[in-house]
Design an enzyme around this catalytic site. Structure first.
Site, mmCIF file in Angstrom:
data_model
loop_
_atom_site.group_PDB
_atom_site.id
_atom_site.type_symbol
_atom_site.label_atom_id
_atom_site.label_comp_id
_atom_site.label_asym_id
_atom_site.label_seq_id
_atom_site.Cartn_x
_atom_site.Cartn_y
_atom_site.Cartn_z
ATOM 1 N N GLU A 62 0.872 -1.178 0.000
ATOM 2 C CA GLU A 62 0.000 0.000 0.000
ATOM 3 C C GLU A 62 0.906 1.223 0.000
ATOM 4 O O GLU A 62 1.536 1.530 1.003
ATOM 5 C CB GLU A 62 -0.920 -0.015 1.219
ATOM 6 C CG GLU A 62 -1.774 -1.261 1.357
ATOM 7 C CD GLU A 62 -2.716 -1.482 0.191
ATOM 8 O OE1 GLU A 62 -2.898 -0.566 -0.634
ATOM 9 O OE2 GLU A 62 -3.276 -2.585 0.084
ATOM 10 N N CYS A 92 -2.434 8.770 3.244
ATOM 11 C CA CYS A 92 -2.039 8.268 1.925
ATOM 12 C C CYS A 92 -3.107 8.497 0.865
ATOM 13 O O CYS A 92 -2.805 8.506 -0.335
ATOM 14 C CB CYS A 92 -1.666 6.789 2.010
ATOM 15 S SG CYS A 92 -2.981 5.741 2.667
#
Length: 465
Positions: free
Chosen positions: A214, A248
């Site tokens: 990720e 993020c």
């Protein structure tokens, strides 16, 4: 060498425990999820204090929303659905193989390693652990060395609520992290930057360890001509300045049709003054930890100014007594693509705002950029929504808001291309940390013996082969 040896000893202990219990029962898995949720709920005040210590100041409400609530929701969601997820699924075999039967049996992988980042040090360690435990695995977690107070608390509570052969937290510096990534796990999940993700992938490749990465990226926001600018500004401001931009999936840059640019900038200034009436002094606005990270951000902004970009600071830089630093929400207008602020993931409170001729131009810009972890669009135009879904790629898409797709445990969370490999959360996470084992049960009345040599050509014609 001692780091690698100690880590290997722990991995071996978990693997032995898994071998002794290779398919934990529904009751065992639910119990582990309950303990994880209890660990978080009972100690939420300590969690908030530890994270704020690591950050310099972290808004307590943000910790409760993004770190505590997500764990409680994720664990509860998995507990309620686990029976159905574990149930073998029957599959069609086709008329030529009947009356045989086929099914898919989900099997735990073994020991799962998790390397978590510093921006959400609690939730991004435990959310994948929820999925791994639900799937019946043992778990080893390496938290970020940049959040030492949170890591200490995590290790202490993990040892209190779990046996080390079930789940353990391995503290340590970057050398420990490198040794951790090199272990022969049955699956390894890493959350962090693309540069470190490449190193993790290389280390895992030596053992052929399956990985989930990720990695974030530059998340675009598109504002079409039919959008409500005040509402768009409100939702973008929330998504951008939650955790001071260190998310993020935070908006990274905004593409707005040029006639609306000035109106949008005013709307953003209005929303920031509403959210943080005391400016950066507000307890609801978080600090940006890490001198090196702050220097990178300030260098990025300095370069944009030097190249003639309009920079609108919506507050003042504030140094806290305990060493934390708050960087103000800042808008950078029309930066060119060669600047660092447009080449790199910002991961901080700077937001680029770019005027474009139309949505065709905006879509083209998104298409030629690396594929992001999320894409946000403000429009009620169904044709434009369809085009964005069909003509662009991203880990997730949100219309008329930001971030909230990640609060839906039924939706998979993950990237595509440079923003990541694989997804987890909810059933997607259960599948990610399981092996889908094909099972075929032959019937004693099966006619497949007719296909043994010597081959009967007439039978092939009868079967349409």
């Amino acid at each position: 060498m001692s780091h690698a040896r100690d880590l290997q000893v722990q991995l071996d202990a978990q693997r032995r425990a898994f071998t002794a219990e290779p398919y934990p029962s529904l009751a065992t898995r639910r119990d582990r999820l309950t303990r994880l949720a209890t660990l978080t709920r009972r100690h939420r005040d300590e969690i908030a204090e530890a994270i704020s210590t690591d950050f310099g100041q972290r808004a307590e409400v943000e910790t409760r929303l993004a770190e505590v609530a997500t764990i409680l929701q994720g664990a509860g969601f998995a507990r309620r659905r686990l029976r159905r997820w574990m149930r073998p699924s029957r599959q069609p075999v086709g008329w030529r193989l009947q009356p045989a039967r086929a099914r898919v049996h989900t099997q735990p992988l073994g020991v799962v390693g998790i390397i978590s980042p510093s921006n959400y040090p609690w939730s991004l360690a435990w959310l994948p652990a929820i999925d791994a435990l639900a799937a019946g695995n043992r778990v080893m977690i390496k938290p970020s060395e940049q959040t030492p107070a949170t890591s200490v608390l995590m290790a202490r509570l993990a040892a209190r609520y779990f046996a080390p052969e079930e789940l353990c937290v391995m503290e340590g510096d970057s050398e420990v992290a490198r040794a951790f990534a090199a272990l022969p796990f049955d699956h390894l999940l890493f959350t962090g930057s693309a540069a470190i993700g490449r190193e993790v992938a290389r280390a895992a490749a030596a053992n052929l360890t399956p990985i989930t990465l990720e990695l974030g990226g530059k998340t675009p926001v598109l504002i079409a001509g039919d959008a409500d600018l005040e509402k768009a500004a409100e939702r973008i401001a929330f998504g951008k300045w939650l955790n001071a931009g260190r998310t993020c999936i935070a908006p990274d840059y905004v593409l707005v049709e040029a006639p609306q640019l000035e109106g949008f900038l005013k709307a953003m200034q209005h929303q920031v003054s509403r959210f943080y009436p005391e400016g950066t002094a507000s307890r609801d606005y978080s600090s940006v930890p890490g001198a090196e990270h702050r220097a990178r951000l300030e260098s990025m902004l300095y370069e944009a100014r030097n190249h003639g970009c309009r920079v609108i600071e919506l507050g003042e830089r504030l140094e806290l007594a305990d060493g934390g630093v708050k960087l103000p929400p800042t808008l950078v207008v029309d930066p060119t693509e060669n600047l660092a602020i447009m080449r790199e993931e910002v991961f901080g409170p700077w937001l680029s705002v770019i005027g474009v001729p139309d949505m065709d131009n905006a879509i083209a810009r998104v298409q030629r950029a690396p594929r992001p972890l999320a894409l946000y669009a403000f429009t009620d135009d169904s044709d434009l929504r369809r085009r964005l879904l069909e003509e662009t790629h991203s880990g997730g898409v949100v219309f008329n808001d930001t971030l909230w797709h990640n609060a839906v445990p039924a939706l998979p969370f993950g990237g595509v291309g440079e923003s990541g490999i694989g997804s987890y959360q909810g059933e997607a996470g259960f599948r990610r940390f399981s092996h889908a084992r094909a099972v075929f049960l032959q019937s004693p009345r099966s006619p497949v013996g007719w296909l043994n040599p010597p081959y009967r050509r007439w039978l092939l014609r009868l079967l349409g082969l």
